[in-house]
Structures are given as C-alpha cells and as structure tokens.
Design a protein around this motif. Structure first.
Motif, PDB file in Angstrom:
ATOM      1  N   SER A 130       0.837  -1.194   0.000  1.00  0.00           N
ATOM      2  CA  SER A 130       0.000   0.000   0.000  1.00  0.00           C
ATOM      3  C   SER A 130       0.874   1.247   0.000  1.00  0.00           C
ATOM      4  O   SER A 130       2.024   1.215   0.472  1.00  0.00           O
ATOM      5  CB  SER A 130      -0.917   0.014   1.231  1.00  0.00           C
ATOM      6  OG  SER A 130      -1.797  -1.091   1.217  1.00  0.00           O
ATOM      7  N   ALA A 131       0.329   2.345  -0.524  1.00  0.00           N
ATOM      8  CA  ALA A 131       1.100   3.594  -0.607  1.00  0.00           C
ATOM      9  C   ALA A 131       1.026   4.328   0.728  1.00  0.00           C
ATOM     10  O   ALA A 131       0.325   5.325   0.897  1.00  0.00           O
ATOM     11  CB  ALA A 131       0.567   4.468  -1.731  1.00  0.00           C
ATOM     12  N   THR A 132       1.770   3.802   1.692  1.00  0.00           N
ATOM     13  CA  THR A 132       1.858   4.394   3.027  1.00  0.00           C
ATOM     14  C   THR A 132       3.316   4.755   3.287  1.00  0.00           C
ATOM     15  O   THR A 132       4.193   4.465   2.462  1.00  0.00           O
ATOM     16  CB  THR A 132       1.385   3.395   4.098  1.00  0.00           C
ATOM     17  OG1 THR A 132       2.403   2.389   4.274  1.00  0.00           O
ATOM     18  CG2 THR A 132       0.069   2.736   3.703  1.00  0.00           C
ATOM     19  N   PRO A 133       3.624   5.389   4.424  1.00  0.00           N
ATOM     20  CA  PRO A 133       5.026   5.681   4.738  1.00  0.00           C
ATOM     21  C   PRO A 133       5.928   4.450   4.787  1.00  0.00           C
ATOM     22  O   PRO A 133       7.159   4.585   4.743  1.00  0.00           O
ATOM     23  CB  PRO A 133       4.931   6.361   6.110  1.00  0.00           C
ATOM     24  CG  PRO A 133       3.601   7.049   6.080  1.00  0.00           C
ATOM     25  CD  PRO A 133       2.696   6.086   5.354  1.00  0.00           C
ATOM     26  N   LEU A 134       5.340   3.249   4.854  1.00  0.00           N
ATOM     27  CA  LEU A 134       6.161   2.037   4.821  1.00  0.00           C
ATOM     28  C   LEU A 134       6.747   1.780   3.435  1.00  0.00           C
ATOM     29  O   LEU A 134       7.757   1.072   3.305  1.00  0.00           O
ATOM     30  CB  LEU A 134       5.327   0.822   5.245  1.00  0.00           C
ATOM     31  CG  LEU A 134       4.839   0.782   6.698  1.00  0.00           C
ATOM     32  CD1 LEU A 134       3.962  -0.446   6.918  1.00  0.00           C
ATOM     33  CD2 LEU A 134       6.019   0.784   7.664  1.00  0.00           C
ATOM     34  N   LEU A 135       6.144   2.350   2.409  1.00  0.00           N
ATOM     35  CA  LEU A 135       6.600   2.113   1.037  1.00  0.00           C
ATOM     36  C   LEU A 135       7.727   3.097   0.703  1.00  0.00           C
ATOM     37  O   LEU A 135       7.571   4.032  -0.078  1.00  0.00           O
ATOM     38  CB  LEU A 135       5.436   2.265   0.051  1.00  0.00           C
ATOM     39  CG  LEU A 135       5.706   1.838  -1.396  1.00  0.00           C
ATOM     40  CD1 LEU A 135       6.120   0.381  -1.475  1.00  0.00           C
ATOM     41  CD2 LEU A 135       4.481   2.096  -2.263  1.00  0.00           C
ATOM     42  N   THR A 175       2.358   7.430  -4.361  1.00  0.00           N
ATOM     43  CA  THR A 175       2.280   6.439  -5.439  1.00  0.00           C
ATOM     44  C   THR A 175       3.185   6.823  -6.602  1.00  0.00           C
ATOM     45  O   THR A 175       3.910   5.983  -7.155  1.00  0.00           O
ATOM     46  CB  THR A 175       0.830   6.293  -5.924  1.00  0.00           C
ATOM     47  OG1 THR A 175       0.019   5.818  -4.843  1.00  0.00           O
ATOM     48  CG2 THR A 175       0.731   5.312  -7.086  1.00  0.00           C
ATOM     49  N   LEU A 176       3.163   8.099  -6.983  1.00  0.00           N
ATOM     50  CA  LEU A 176       4.009   8.552  -8.091  1.00  0.00           C
ATOM     51  C   LEU A 176       5.484   8.418  -7.742  1.00  0.00           C
ATOM     52  O   LEU A 176       6.301   8.015  -8.591  1.00  0.00           O
ATOM     53  CB  LEU A 176       3.668  10.003  -8.444  1.00  0.00           C
ATOM     54  CG  LEU A 176       2.243  10.274  -8.929  1.00  0.00           C
ATOM     55  CD1 LEU A 176       2.102  11.736  -9.340  1.00  0.00           C
ATOM     56  CD2 LEU A 176       1.865   9.356 -10.081  1.00  0.00           C
ATOM     57  N   VAL A 177       5.841   8.737  -6.504  1.00  0.00           N
ATOM     58  CA  VAL A 177       7.240   8.590  -6.076  1.00  0.00           C
ATOM     59  C   VAL A 177       7.651   7.123  -6.100  1.00  0.00           C
ATOM     60  O   VAL A 177       8.757   6.775  -6.539  1.00  0.00           O
ATOM     61  CB  VAL A 177       7.430   9.190  -4.665  1.00  0.00           C
ATOM     62  CG1 VAL A 177       8.813   8.833  -4.116  1.00  0.00           C
ATOM     63  CG2 VAL A 177       7.254  10.706  -4.696  1.00  0.00           C
ATOM     64  N   ALA A 199      -4.453  14.445  -7.125  1.00  0.00           N
ATOM     65  CA  ALA A 199      -4.365  14.072  -5.713  1.00  0.00           C
ATOM     66  C   ALA A 199      -5.744  14.096  -5.061  1.00  0.00           C
ATOM     67  O   ALA A 199      -6.089  13.215  -4.260  1.00  0.00           O
ATOM     68  CB  ALA A 199      -3.418  15.024  -4.993  1.00  0.00           C
ATOM     69  N   GLU A 200      -6.553  15.090  -5.417  1.00  0.00           N
ATOM     70  CA  GLU A 200      -7.882  15.196  -4.819  1.00  0.00           C
ATOM     71  C   GLU A 200      -8.734  13.975  -5.136  1.00  0.00           C
ATOM     72  O   GLU A 200      -9.386  13.409  -4.254  1.00  0.00           O
ATOM     73  CB  GLU A 200      -8.571  16.462  -5.335  1.00  0.00           C
ATOM     74  CG  GLU A 200      -9.962  16.673  -4.771  1.00  0.00           C
ATOM     75  CD  GLU A 200     -10.636  17.919  -5.334  1.00  0.00           C
ATOM     76  OE1 GLU A 200     -11.708  18.285  -4.817  1.00  0.00           O
ATOM     77  OE2 GLU A 200     -10.100  18.509  -6.293  1.00  0.00           O
ATOM     78  N   ARG A 201      -8.720  13.538  -6.399  1.00  0.00           N
ATOM     79  CA  ARG A 201      -9.554  12.406  -6.799  1.00  0.00           C
ATOM     80  C   ARG A 201      -9.033  11.090  -6.227  1.00  0.00           C
ATOM     81  O   ARG A 201      -9.803  10.265  -5.734  1.00  0.00           O
ATOM     82  CB  ARG A 201      -9.627  12.341  -8.318  1.00  0.00           C
ATOM     83  CG  ARG A 201     -10.402  13.484  -8.940  1.00  0.00           C
ATOM     84  CD  ARG A 201     -10.341  13.440 -10.447  1.00  0.00           C
ATOM     85  NE  ARG A 201     -11.185  14.475 -11.042  1.00  0.00           N
ATOM     86  CZ  ARG A 201     -11.279  14.707 -12.341  1.00  0.00           C
ATOM     87  NH1 ARG A 201     -10.577  13.980 -13.203  1.00  0.00           N
ATOM     88  NH2 ARG A 201     -12.063  15.661 -12.798  1.00  0.00           N
ATOM     89  N   HIS A 202      -7.731  10.873  -6.316  1.00  0.00           N
ATOM     90  CA  HIS A 202      -7.162   9.619  -5.829  1.00  0.00           C
ATOM     91  C   HIS A 202      -7.283   9.509  -4.313  1.00  0.00           C
ATOM     92  O   HIS A 202      -7.707   8.471  -3.789  1.00  0.00           O
ATOM     93  CB  HIS A 202      -5.694   9.528  -6.243  1.00  0.00           C
ATOM     94  CG  HIS A 202      -4.995   8.322  -5.699  1.00  0.00           C
ATOM     95  ND1 HIS A 202      -5.050   7.084  -6.296  1.00  0.00           N
ATOM     96  CD2 HIS A 202      -4.226   8.159  -4.583  1.00  0.00           C
ATOM     97  CE1 HIS A 202      -4.353   6.210  -5.593  1.00  0.00           C
ATOM     98  NE2 HIS A 202      -3.843   6.840  -4.542  1.00  0.00           N
ATOM     99  N   GLY A 233      -2.136  12.407   0.653  1.00  0.00           N
ATOM    100  CA  GLY A 233      -0.732  12.129   0.364  1.00  0.00           C
ATOM    101  C   GLY A 233      -0.476  10.836  -0.377  1.00  0.00           C
ATOM    102  O   GLY A 233       0.654  10.598  -0.828  1.00  0.00           O
ATOM    103  N   THR A 234      -1.509   9.978  -0.519  1.00  0.00           N
ATOM    104  CA  THR A 234      -1.256   8.686  -1.172  1.00  0.00           C
ATOM    105  C   THR A 234      -0.992   8.843  -2.669  1.00  0.00           C
ATOM    106  O   THR A 234      -0.257   8.046  -3.250  1.00  0.00           O
ATOM    107  CB  THR A 234      -2.435   7.720  -0.966  1.00  0.00           C
ATOM    108  OG1 THR A 234      -3.644   8.330  -1.434  1.00  0.00           O
ATOM    109  CG2 THR A 234      -2.598   7.377   0.500  1.00  0.00           C
ATOM    110  N   TYR A 235      -1.572   9.863  -3.294  1.00  0.00           N
ATOM    111  CA  TYR A 235      -1.338  10.086  -4.728  1.00  0.00           C
ATOM    112  C   TYR A 235       0.136  10.380  -4.986  1.00  0.00           C
ATOM    113  O   TYR A 235       0.781   9.731  -5.823  1.00  0.00           O
ATOM    114  CB  TYR A 235      -2.213  11.241  -5.210  1.00  0.00           C
ATOM    115  CG  TYR A 235      -2.009  11.644  -6.650  1.00  0.00           C
ATOM    116  CD1 TYR A 235      -2.580  10.909  -7.688  1.00  0.00           C
ATOM    117  CD2 TYR A 235      -1.253  12.768  -6.982  1.00  0.00           C
ATOM    118  CE1 TYR A 235      -2.413  11.280  -9.018  1.00  0.00           C
ATOM    119  CE2 TYR A 235      -1.075  13.150  -8.302  1.00  0.00           C
ATOM    120  CZ  TYR A 235      -1.649  12.404  -9.310  1.00  0.00           C
ATOM    121  OH  TYR A 235      -1.467  12.780 -10.619  1.00  0.00           O
TER     122      TYR A 235
END
Length: 334
Positions: free
Chosen positions: A96-101, A142-144, A126-129, A137-139
């Motif tokens: 998942s796109a969390t700080p663990l990633l 994910t891109l990073v 970012a708003e939609r995702h 912050g997950t958008y």
C-alpha cells in the motif's frame, strides 16, 4: 509429466491476503482493513506451512501474489518471499502507498527477487485519488514509488478502481499509467462488499462502453506495450471476441476476392480534447485518450497481403498515400 497448465489441476495465480492490517482507509476495501492485525492472522509458522501445502500443486506452480491489507505490515514478509521462492514460486507483492513504502523497501523487494509489485492509481489528481484512498498524500506517494521502482528496475502494474466515481477519469489515468512506465494496467470493477458499499458501480451500458474501449487496445503482448487486464469483469472476454470476429469478417471477404487492404491510422498519440454533449445538450470538450486499434488494423491488412500505416502528422500521411499509389501503379503495370 506434462508441464502444461491445466485449470482443473491448479490455478494460474494464487492471491494470499497475508494480513488485514493496512494504514489506508480505502472506500472500496472489501476486507474493511484496519491498522492492526487480525488476531486470527496466520502466524509466521502457519505461513510457512501454507507455502509447503501450496507447493504440492507441482509444476507448473501458480504465480504467488502476496497482498493484504498491506503486505508490508507483515513483519515476516521477506522470510515468506524467500520461503516461497525456495519452493519454486514466482512471487509478486502488493504494497500500500503508506510511509512504509520507502525507497529502501522497494530496493529490498528488488534484491529479494520479487517479480513485480502493484501500485494503485484511482484518480488523475491528488484530490480524486486521495478521496478514494481515504488518506491525504497517497497520490504523491504512489508517483514517487513508481519513479523509484523504475530506477531500481522493479516491474510494476497499476491497479485502478472502476466505479461511478472514477469512470470518467479513466482516459486521463491511462495516459498517466503509460507515463509512469507501468508494465500492466489492471482495472478492478467495484465489488460492493465491505467498505465498497459506499461507492456506486457503473451501469451495464457504461460497462459495455468501457470494455469496448479497452478492447481496442487488446492484443498479443508486444515488447514495450502496456498490457491491459480486468478483474471482476469476465464479460470482457466476450467483448474482445466479438470485436475480433467483426474485424476479421471484412478481411476474410477481401482475401477471398484477392483484394489487398491498405489501412491507415491517422491521429496523434496521447490525450485529445473531444467534443461531447453535456446534460443540457451543450457541446463541451473532455480529455480523451487517442487510441487507434493498431493491432486489429495490422491483422486486417496482413491477412489480405496489404499493409498497415500509421500517420501522426500531415507530412507522414502524404508519404503514405504516395507509397500506396506507387504500389497500386506497380501492380497495374505488372
């Protein structure tokens, strides 16, 4: 012993939801994942025994996907990866796109020999995702992660939710998926269980329209070509089959008559502003991905002994017309 895959003997893929634990709050999560692990979650020893049992499928072993929740929340994730590979499994991971990633986590997955990972992109902004994922912050994360995966040469697929809240954004998301460098785009049709009941599925008519659009990009995998798949949409196979039959009909007729077909795909690549009518009948322009069915047109042309051309500007189109004219004149003179 035959090593051909037989569905009656073994699945093609195994998705092991290793944990229910996840730090996101996705609106479509059928597992209703929460930050803490379920008390009934398999222990590390249980997990190793499960892998031993799965290995009894024998060759060819299914592809094993370790998912969740968030697979990175399993403290023994890398031990499970190593054990699975020791049994001969090819392993992919769905974090998942969390700080663990982190970049370090992605490098560890690459070093561990993971075949691929999956990332999720449910909106073009970012708003939609982040609306779908429930956490700001997950958008951007994910891109990073996608950029880092490319840097370390770790293949990845992008998963996108299909529901009433996302469908109009899919053409723009597709372009982003291509720009990210994904190997595969997998569209997950909404399953209205768990938290997924708060979202709306698309209508049968919109589903047919979407699958028809996707079918224009379907075909045998080619190097560098984005592979597009669906989940919870088995009728996609029917749409693809119907499109292929329709494409071969004229080609078969032309071939029987000895007629060669020269086909030309005209248009730029990427996003174009296409006219649509809004609910009030007014003309509006919406961004749509320009996708000419190169695969089908190539098959039609080659089936008749002709040729398929692609023109992205007026100069190329003129040159193509001239080449076709020269070919026709050569046949006439012969």
């Amino acid at each position: 012993m035959s090593h051909a895959h037989v569905f009656a003997e073994r699945p093609l893929r195994i998705y092991w939801e290793t944990t229910r634990s996840c730090d996101l709050a996705c609106r479509h999560c059928r597992a209703t994942a929460v930050p803490d692990a379920d008390p009934n979650e398999l222990t590390p020893a249980d997990g190793l025994r499960l892998l031993e049992q799965l290995a009894r499928f024998g060759a060819p072993l299914p592809h094993l996907v370790l998912t969740g929740g968030d697979a990175l929340k399993r403290a023994d994730l890398f031990e499970l990866i190593a054990a699975a590979q020791g049994h001969g499994f090819q392993v992919s991971v769905a974090p998942s796109a969390t700080p663990l990633l982190t970049a370090d986590a992605l490098r560890r997955l690459k070093a561990a020999g993971v075949d691929a990972i999956s990332l999720s992109l449910d909106g073009s902004t970012a708003e939609r995702h982040d609306f779908i994922r429930g956490i700001p912050g997950t958008y951007e994360r994910t891109l990073v992660a996608a950029r880092t995966a490319r840097e370390v040469d770790l293949p990845f697929q992008v998963n996108t939710l299909v529901c009433a809240e996302t469908i109009d954004d899919l053409p723009v998301i597709l372009q982003q998926v291509r720009d990210m460098g994904a190997a595969r785009w997998s569209l997950f049709f909404l399953v209205t269980v768990g938290r997924g009941s708060v979202l709306q599925p698309i209508s049968p008519e919109r589903a047919e329209e979407l699958l028809t659009w996707l079918s224009t990009m379907a075909g045998p995998p080619r190097p560098g070509q984005l592979i597009i798949t669906t989940t919870e949409a088995p009728h996609y196979r029917r749409v693809v089959a119907e499109r292929r039959r329709a494409a071969h009909g004229p080609a078969d007729a032309a071939q029987a008559l000895g007629i060669k077909i020269y086909a030309i795909g005209v248009g730029t690549h990427g996003i174009a502003q296409l006219p649509r009518k809004d609910a009030f009948g007014r003309k509006v322009y919406v961004p749509m991905n320009v996708d000419i069915d190169d695969q089908a047109l190539t098959q039609i042309a080659e089936r008749t002994g002709g040729k398929y051309y692609r023109a992205t500007n007026p100069e190329q189109l003129k040159e193509i017309y001239q080449e076709i004219e020269d070919r026709i004149e050569g046949v006439s003179e012969g």
